[in-house]
Each structure stands twice: as structure tokens, then as C-alpha cells.
Design a protein around this motif. Structure first.
Motif, PDB file in Angstrom:
ATOM      1  N   ALA A   1       0.807  -1.227   0.000  1.00  0.00           N
ATOM      2  CA  ALA A   1       0.000   0.000   0.000  1.00  0.00           C
ATOM      3  C   ALA A   1       0.838   1.273   0.000  1.00  0.00           C
ATOM      4  O   ALA A   1       0.297   2.364  -0.101  1.00  0.00           O
ATOM      5  N   SER A   2       2.152   1.145   0.131  1.00  0.00           N
ATOM      6  CA  SER A   2       2.990   2.337   0.158  1.00  0.00           C
ATOM      7  C   SER A   2       4.255   2.084  -0.653  1.00  0.00           C
ATOM      8  O   SER A   2       4.597   0.941  -0.962  1.00  0.00           O
ATOM      9  N   ILE A   3       4.926   3.154  -0.996  1.00  0.00           N
ATOM     10  CA  ILE A   3       6.173   3.054  -1.742  1.00  0.00           C
ATOM     11  C   ILE A   3       7.256   3.835  -1.014  1.00  0.00           C
ATOM     12  O   ILE A   3       6.969   4.724  -0.206  1.00  0.00           O
ATOM     13  N   SER A   4       8.500   3.517  -1.295  1.00  0.00           N
ATOM     14  CA  SER A   4       9.625   4.304  -0.811  1.00  0.00           C
ATOM     15  C   SER A   4       9.935   5.362  -1.860  1.00  0.00           C
ATOM     16  O   SER A   4      10.121   5.044  -3.031  1.00  0.00           O
ATOM     17  N   VAL A   5       9.986   6.621  -1.446  1.00  0.00           N
ATOM     18  CA  VAL A   5      10.230   7.695  -2.404  1.00  0.00           C
ATOM     19  C   VAL A   5      11.676   8.209  -2.368  1.00  0.00           C
ATOM     20  O   VAL A   5      12.035   9.083  -3.152  1.00  0.00           O
ATOM     21  N   ARG A   6      12.483   7.674  -1.487  1.00  0.00           N
ATOM     22  CA  ARG A   6      13.873   8.142  -1.378  1.00  0.00           C
ATOM     23  C   ARG A   6      14.576   8.081  -2.736  1.00  0.00           C
ATOM     24  O   ARG A   6      15.220   9.027  -3.170  1.00  0.00           O
ATOM     25  N   ASP A   7      14.453   6.936  -3.402  1.00  0.00           N
ATOM     26  CA  ASP A   7      15.115   6.758  -4.688  1.00  0.00           C
ATOM     27  C   ASP A   7      14.226   7.132  -5.863  1.00  0.00           C
ATOM     28  O   ASP A   7      14.663   7.088  -7.010  1.00  0.00           O
ATOM     29  N   ALA A   8      12.972   7.485  -5.574  1.00  0.00           N
ATOM     30  CA  ALA A   8      12.042   7.814  -6.643  1.00  0.00           C
ATOM     31  C   ALA A   8      11.955   9.313  -6.915  1.00  0.00           C
ATOM     32  O   ALA A   8      11.379   9.723  -7.911  1.00  0.00           O
ATOM     33  N   LEU A   9      12.533  10.120  -6.022  1.00  0.00           N
ATOM     34  CA  LEU A   9      12.544  11.559  -6.258  1.00  0.00           C
ATOM     35  C   LEU A   9      13.409  11.874  -7.472  1.00  0.00           C
ATOM     36  O   LEU A   9      14.358  11.145  -7.782  1.00  0.00           O
ATOM     37  N   PRO A  10      13.113  12.954  -8.180  1.00  0.00           N
ATOM     38  CA  PRO A  10      13.879  13.283  -9.386  1.00  0.00           C
ATOM     39  C   PRO A  10      15.359  13.490  -9.095  1.00  0.00           C
ATOM     40  O   PRO A  10      15.751  13.871  -7.975  1.00  0.00           O
ATOM     41  N   GLN A  11      16.181  13.232 -10.079  1.00  0.00           N
ATOM     42  CA  GLN A  11      17.603  13.479  -9.946  1.00  0.00           C
ATOM     43  C   GLN A  11      17.833  14.951  -9.645  1.00  0.00           C
ATOM     44  O   GLN A  11      17.215  15.828 -10.243  1.00  0.00           O
ATOM     45  N   GLY A  12      18.690  15.219  -8.688  1.00  0.00           N
ATOM     46  CA  GLY A  12      18.946  16.602  -8.310  1.00  0.00           C
ATOM     47  C   GLY A  12      18.124  17.074  -7.132  1.00  0.00           C
ATOM     48  O   GLY A  12      18.247  18.226  -6.715  1.00  0.00           O
ATOM     49  N   VAL A  13      17.276  16.201  -6.588  1.00  0.00           N
ATOM     50  CA  VAL A  13      16.529  16.505  -5.366  1.00  0.00           C
ATOM     51  C   VAL A  13      17.183  15.758  -4.213  1.00  0.00           C
ATOM     52  O   VAL A  13      17.375  14.544  -4.271  1.00  0.00           O
ATOM     53  N   GLU A  14      17.530  16.477  -3.151  1.00  0.00           N
ATOM     54  CA  GLU A  14      18.149  15.870  -1.976  1.00  0.00           C
ATOM     55  C   GLU A  14      17.053  15.451  -0.993  1.00  0.00           C
ATOM     56  O   GLU A  14      16.104  16.205  -0.763  1.00  0.00           O
ATOM     57  N   PHE A  15      17.215  14.265  -0.408  1.00  0.00           N
ATOM     58  CA  PHE A  15      16.250  13.801   0.585  1.00  0.00           C
ATOM     59  C   PHE A  15      16.941  13.649   1.928  1.00  0.00           C
ATOM     60  O   PHE A  15      17.988  12.998   2.024  1.00  0.00           O
ATOM     61  N   VAL A  16      16.366  14.245   2.951  1.00  0.00           N
ATOM     62  CA  VAL A  16      16.886  14.142   4.313  1.00  0.00           C
ATOM     63  C   VAL A  16      15.824  13.485   5.173  1.00  0.00           C
ATOM     64  O   VAL A  16      14.739  14.051   5.356  1.00  0.00           O
ATOM     65  N   GLN A  17      16.105  12.296   5.674  1.00  0.00           N
ATOM     66  CA  GLN A  17      15.151  11.627   6.555  1.00  0.00           C
ATOM     67  C   GLN A  17      15.405  12.077   7.980  1.00  0.00           C
ATOM     68  O   GLN A  17      16.386  11.687   8.611  1.00  0.00           O
TER      69      GLN A  17
END
Length: 390
Positions: free
Chosen positions: A60-76
Motif C-alpha cells: 500500500a505504500s512506496i519508498s520515495v527516497r530513490d524515486a525523487l527526481p535526480q537533483g533533489v536531496e532527501f533528508v530523513q
């Protein structure tokens, strides 16, 4: 030109869509940073499917860490504070300075705001389906429920996805029928609204009410929950009315994340944003999705739904880019929305309309059909695949 930082708080449907648009509009040298305590994203309708037993929680859910566009930084990290004067956000991973801040933190479930409700949920005496874990736990309860009175209660307004409680009532009835549990079953739905899905007007309200009555579900309007006693299995309403139950399903109160209030961004419950640009009254801050409030022509707040969060994301990203001197189209948020309305196994309709046009929303309920149910499933599958490829 010195690089700027646009900080997006929240990685839900609105936040992740905003990051995608911002990356497209801003120069490569500008930073787009997304912060969230989790990298999981889910759609609210998935909770109904989990509750009904049509979808496993893991799917029912996905991980978006690697799905964000290239050039977008993700900080958990956990957002702990916002200093609007210094334009800095304090997180559990350290401070982040911003030139523009987009708040997309969603709405928190706050059962603690109703005396006895949190205790009832913690004691496994009351259920909710607005969290993924709650939807799965309710699914397990429905599989063992042998009969009695089911009370479905919308505790307070506003809440996410206005049709969801009415869908939940129909799906609970559908599942009990499928299991052969019909004798001695009574299903009642209580809501503070003057009519079901009040934003759609009295005609839609009557249509929804009739739809539920055909399935043996009684709707009680104008009733706001004030307390729950799980030991006595009773619910008390602001009107003084008290109702007993064998299975209690509650839509908990919704509230903006406390960090927004503690940081001085909110005075009246939600972060108010301009309907065209999604700017707030605080310089350098935009807000979209469930933690925000965009007012319709009739003065009422726009319903909280992912379809609006993602459309607001586009308008806000355009305005942020233009504010920072980048080239982007004029922001335009039209308030056009559509959401599925599941009524039974293999049958779904949908509600669509224009929400921002004066004097108020103009909505239409399209009848349930097998074709609509199949289209809903295909749309969810497409969302999941596109999010993974993004």
C-alpha cells in the motif's frame, strides 16, 4: 548567481510532486531539499483497500527516497522547529537554511483530543482506518466480528478525504455480508456534518444517505463526538446523546503538526494559503496539502485530499520559481477535483467537480460500476509504477 535552497517539508503526494516541479523550473545550481521523518508514501484510498482485505499493507505504500527526481536531496529527519526570521529549519539531522520554504507536512491524527478515545484505541477497544496500521488492524477485527452494533463516528471536522467514512461503512457492510454475518448486525454512522459530504450540497448528501440506507446503514448528522468510555462501550456526543457499540470505528480528530503551531506559523488551526499562489502571510513560506487551508468562494476551507495537494504543488512550485527569478508559467490552481467512491466488491463510482468556483463547489456523483472499479485499480497501479520510476 549564488545558489538558492528551496526546502520542502513533507514527502507525501503534495511534497514529492512539488519537488519534481521545482527541480524542473529551477536552475541546476539551486538546491531542492526534501525533509520527512519517513520515506514512505501512501494514498488514502489504499487504507480502505487494506481495511477491506484487497491489499496487503506492504503493497500500500512506496519508498520515495530513490524515486525523487535526480537533483533533489532527501533528508530523513524529524522537523523540530522553524525560525522564520533566520529562515532556518531545525531537524533531528541538523539545521537547514532556506531561501524559500514549502510546507507539505500533512495533518496529524490526534485521538488524544477526545477524552477516552486514545485509551480506547490503545486498549484495542476502538478502531480507525486513517493510518495504515489501523486499517490492517480493523481488517483483522472484521474477519472475526460475529455480529452486533457497529458505530462509525466522524469525531471532528475537518478530516482528510471527505467520502472515506461513508465508503468505509459500505465496505464494512459488504465484507460482513460476504462472510455471511448479517443476522443481528446494525451499522450506524455519526458525523458532525449537516449532511453526508456537505461540500457537495444537500442533493448529493441525500444521494449518499439513500445509498447507505439501501445497505441497512443509518446516518446521524450534526453529532460531534465528545467522549469515549471503552469499558462501558459507550460514546457521548456534544448534544448529550450517548450510544453503545460492539464495534467502534472512529475517524480521529485531525490537526496540523504541532511543530507548525510551536513555531508560530498557525493561529487558527491550519496554515492559511493564498488560493492562487499558495503563499502564506509569512514571507518566504508557501503551504500545500492537508496542513494548509485554502478557502473556497463560500468561505469554507477546501476539502483535504491528495488530488488537491498535487495540483497545489504545481502552482506553488511555479510561484516559488518566479519569486526566485527563474522562468516558470504563471501559477494557476483551479480547484478541480475527482475522487473514487467505492461501494462494494467490484463496484465503484466517483465524485468530481470544481471546488473554487463561486458561489461554491459544483460536484457530481457518477454511479458505481464495474468499469469504474477496474479504472480505479488501474489508476492505483499506475501511481505506484510512476512513483517508482520518477
Amino acid at each position: 548567481m549564488q545558489a538558492r535552497t528551496v526546502l520542502v517539508l513533507g514527502v507525501g503526494p503534495g511534497g514529492s510532486a512539488a519537488a519534481q516541479h521545482l527541480r524542473r523550473y529551477l536552475p541546476d545550481g539551486d538546491r531542492v531539499v526534501v525533509v520527512d521523518r519517513t520515506d514512505r508514501q501512501t494514498l488514502g484510498i489504499s487504507h480502505l483497500l487494506v481495511m477491506r482485505g484487497w491489499l496487503e499493507p506492504d503493497a500500500a505504500s512506496i519508498s520515495v527516497r530513490d524515486a525523487l527526481p535526480q537533483g533533489v536531496e532527501f533528508v530523513q529527519a524529524e522537523v523540530q522547529g522553524i525560525d522564520t526570521g533566520a529562515r532556518r529549519v531545525r531537524t533531528s539531522a541538523g539545521e537547514i537554511a532556506y531561501d524559500a520554504l514549502l510546507v507539505a507536512l500533512g495533518a496529524d491524527l490526534r485521538p488524544d483530543l477526545i477524552p477516552g478515545l486514545k485509551e480506547a484505541i490503545d486498549a484495542n477497544a476502538a478502531e480507525e482506518f486513517y493510518s495504515l496500521s489501523g486499517a490492517w488492524r480493523l481488517n483483522r477485527r472484521l474477519e472475526s466480528f460475529s455480529g452486533g452494533r457497529v458505530c462509525i463516528i466522524v469525531s471532528r471536522l475537518p478530516y482528510k478525504c471527505p467520502p472515506a467514512p461513508y465508503e468505509a461503512a459500505l465496505l464494512i457492510a459488504d465484507r460482513l455480508r460476504e462472510r455471511g454475518v448479517t443476522s443481528g448486525v446494525q451499522i450506524d454512522l455519526f458525523t458532525p456534518e449537516p449532511s453526508p459530504i456537505a461540500a457537495g450540497g444537500p442533493e448529493m448528501g441525500q444521494t449518499i444517505r439513500s445509498m447507505l440506507q439501501e445497505q441497512g446503514i443509518t446516518v446521524h448528522t450534526g453529532e460531534e463526538l465528545s467522549a469515549v468510555d471503552h469499558e462501558q462501550r459507550s460514546a457521548t456526543f456534544a448534544s448529550g446523546r450517548t450510544e453503545s457499540w460492539d464495534l467502534l470505528v472512529v475517524v480521529p480528530p485531525h490537526a496540523a503538526p504541532s511543530v507548525l503551531t510551536e513555531s508560530g506559523l498557525i493561529e487558527s488551526g491550519w496554515l492559511v494559503a493564498d488560493r492562487d499562489t499558495l503563499r502564506t502571510e509569512i514571507d518566504g513560506i508557501w503551504a500545500i496539502g492537508d496542513s494548509s487551508a485554502v478557502h473556497m468562494a463560500n468561505g469554507m476551507p477546501l476539502p483535504k485530499a491528495a488530488v488537491f495537494a498535487t495540483a497545489e504543488a504545481e502552482a506553488a512550485a511555479r510561484d516559488i520559481a518566479r519569486t526566485l527569478g527563474a522562468t516558470a508559467p504563471e501559477p494557476a490552481f483551479e480547484g478541480i477535483g475527482r475522487c473514487w467512491f467505492i461501494v462494494a466488491d467490484g463496484m465503484a463510482g466517483y465524485i468530481e467537480g470544481r471546488f473554487l468556483d463561486p458561489p461554491g463547489p459544483k460536484l457530481q456523483l457518477h454511479p458505481a460500476s464495474a468499469d469504474n472499479f477496474a479504472a480505479m485499480q488501474a489508476e492505483l497501479q499506475d501511481w505506484s509504477e510512476q512513483a517508482r520510476r520518477r
